[in-house]
Design a protein around this motif. Structure first.
Motif, PDB file in Angstrom:
ATOM      1  N   UNK A 124       3.646  18.317   9.456  1.00 54.34           N
ATOM      2  CA  UNK A 124       3.182  19.438  10.293  1.00 54.34           C
ATOM      3  C   UNK A 124       4.334  19.968  11.145  1.00 54.34           C
ATOM      4  N   UNK A 125       5.124  19.087  11.745  1.00 53.35           N
ATOM      5  CA  UNK A 125       6.267  19.525  12.549  1.00 53.35           C
ATOM      6  C   UNK A 125       7.257  20.281  11.684  1.00 53.35           C
ATOM      7  N   UNK A 126       7.524  19.798  10.472  1.00 50.42           N
ATOM      8  CA  UNK A 126       8.448  20.479   9.556  1.00 50.42           C
ATOM      9  C   UNK A 126       7.963  21.887   9.232  1.00 50.42           C
ATOM     10  N   UNK A 127       6.681  22.024   8.953  1.00 51.60           N
ATOM     11  CA  UNK A 127       6.134  23.353   8.628  1.00 51.60           C
ATOM     12  C   UNK A 127       6.202  24.289   9.842  1.00 51.60           C
ATOM     13  N   UNK A 128       5.893  23.772  11.033  1.00 53.27           N
ATOM     14  CA  UNK A 128       5.950  24.604  12.238  1.00 53.27           C
ATOM     15  C   UNK A 128       7.381  25.052  12.548  1.00 53.27           C
ATOM     16  N   UNK A 129       8.339  24.151  12.423  1.00 54.06           N
ATOM     17  CA  UNK A 129       9.740  24.511  12.682  1.00 54.06           C
ATOM     18  C   UNK A 129      10.208  25.537  11.664  1.00 54.06           C
ATOM     19  N   UNK A 130       9.834  25.367  10.402  1.00 56.34           N
ATOM     20  CA  UNK A 130      10.197  26.354   9.382  1.00 56.34           C
ATOM     21  C   UNK A 130       9.600  27.717   9.659  1.00 56.34           C
ATOM     22  N   UNK A 188       0.372  -0.257   8.200  1.00 59.85           N
ATOM     23  CA  UNK A 188       0.801   0.405   6.966  1.00 59.85           C
ATOM     24  C   UNK A 188      -0.263   1.364   6.429  1.00 59.85           C
ATOM     25  N   UNK A 189      -1.523   1.030   6.611  1.00 59.26           N
ATOM     26  CA  UNK A 189      -2.608   1.851   6.067  1.00 59.26           C
ATOM     27  C   UNK A 189      -2.965   3.011   6.992  1.00 59.26           C
ATOM     28  N   UNK A 190      -2.852   2.824   8.307  1.00 63.17           N
ATOM     29  CA  UNK A 190      -3.312   3.838   9.254  1.00 63.17           C
ATOM     30  C   UNK A 190      -2.149   4.581   9.906  1.00 63.17           C
ATOM     31  N   UNK A 191      -1.226   3.866  10.504  1.00 64.10           N
ATOM     32  CA  UNK A 191      -0.189   4.503  11.315  1.00 64.10           C
ATOM     33  C   UNK A 191       0.837   5.236  10.460  1.00 64.10           C
ATOM     34  N   UNK A 192       1.284   4.638   9.363  1.00 59.91           N
ATOM     35  CA  UNK A 192       2.309   5.270   8.538  1.00 59.91           C
ATOM     36  C   UNK A 192       1.819   6.607   7.962  1.00 59.91           C
ATOM     37  N   UNK A 193       0.627   6.694   7.368  1.00 57.94           N
ATOM     38  CA  UNK A 193       0.168   8.004   6.899  1.00 57.94           C
ATOM     39  C   UNK A 193       0.022   9.036   8.026  1.00 57.94           C
ATOM     40  N   UNK A 194      -0.428   8.596   9.201  1.00 59.24           N
ATOM     41  CA  UNK A 194      -0.527   9.535  10.322  1.00 59.24           C
ATOM     42  C   UNK A 194       0.846  10.055  10.729  1.00 59.24           C
ATOM     43  N   UNK A 195       1.843   9.180  10.748  1.00 63.35           N
ATOM     44  CA  UNK A 195       3.202   9.607  11.085  1.00 63.35           C
ATOM     45  C   UNK A 195       3.755  10.568  10.037  1.00 63.35           C
TER      46      UNK A 195
END
Length: 65
Positions: free
Chosen positions: A42-48, A29-36
Protein backbone atom coordinates in the motif's frame (compact mmCIF):
# COMPACT_ATOMS: atom_id res chain seq x y z
CA UNK A 1 -17.63 -1.19 25.11
CA UNK A 2 -14.00 -0.10 25.28
CA UNK A 3 -13.53 -1.79 28.65
CA UNK A 4 -14.71 -5.07 27.16
CA UNK A 5 -12.39 -4.68 24.19
CA UNK A 6 -9.48 -3.77 26.47
CA UNK A 7 -10.17 -6.78 28.68
CA UNK A 8 -10.33 -9.08 25.65
CA UNK A 9 -7.07 -7.68 24.27
CA UNK A 10 -5.38 -8.07 27.66
CA UNK A 11 -6.42 -11.73 27.67
CA UNK A 12 -5.09 -12.28 24.14
CA UNK A 13 -1.86 -10.51 24.99
CA UNK A 14 -1.40 -12.56 28.17
CA UNK A 15 -2.10 -15.79 26.31
CA UNK A 16 0.39 -14.90 23.57
CA UNK A 17 3.09 -13.82 26.02
CA UNK A 18 2.75 -17.11 27.90
CA UNK A 19 2.57 -19.29 24.79
CA UNK A 20 5.38 -21.62 23.80
CA UNK A 21 7.92 -19.94 21.51
CA UNK A 22 7.18 -22.07 18.41
CA UNK A 23 3.51 -21.10 18.71
CA UNK A 24 4.48 -17.43 18.89
CA UNK A 25 6.74 -17.85 15.85
CA UNK A 26 4.02 -19.51 13.78
CA UNK A 27 1.51 -16.81 14.71
CA UNK A 28 3.96 -14.09 13.70
CA UNK A 29 4.68 -15.78 10.39
CA UNK A 30 0.98 -16.34 9.63
CA UNK A 31 -0.42 -12.99 10.84
CA UNK A 32 2.24 -10.29 11.16
CA UNK A 33 4.31 -11.01 8.04
CA UNK A 34 1.35 -10.86 5.61
CA UNK A 35 0.12 -7.67 7.28
CA UNK A 36 3.56 -6.09 6.89
CA UNK A 37 3.72 -7.14 3.23
CA UNK A 38 0.27 -5.69 2.60
CA UNK A 39 1.22 -2.45 4.36
CA UNK A 40 4.45 -2.19 2.33
CA UNK A 41 2.51 -2.75 -0.91
CA UNK A 42 0.00 0.00 0.00
CA UNK A 43 2.83 2.43 0.84
CA UNK A 44 4.54 1.61 -2.48
CA UNK A 45 1.35 2.29 -4.44
CA UNK A 46 0.70 5.57 -2.58
CA UNK A 47 4.26 6.83 -3.11
CA UNK A 48 4.05 5.93 -6.80
CA UNK A 49 0.76 7.77 -7.15
CA UNK A 50 2.08 10.89 -5.39
CA UNK A 51 5.26 10.77 -7.48
CA UNK A 52 3.23 10.71 -10.71
CA UNK A 53 1.05 13.52 -9.40
CA UNK A 54 3.90 15.85 -8.42
CA UNK A 55 6.02 15.52 -11.52
CA UNK A 56 7.28 13.43 -14.37
CA UNK A 57 9.61 10.50 -13.84
CA UNK A 58 13.25 10.82 -14.86
CA UNK A 59 12.67 8.42 -17.75
CA UNK A 60 9.96 10.69 -19.21
CA UNK A 61 12.48 13.46 -19.93
CA UNK A 62 14.73 11.35 -22.17
CA UNK A 63 12.79 8.60 -23.93
CA UNK A 64 14.90 5.66 -25.16
CA UNK A 65 16.10 5.83 -28.75
Amino acid sequence: MFNGLADWWDGVELWLAQAWFPVQFVLVMVVVVPLCLLFAWVIDKLVGRFARWFGPARDDDNPPS
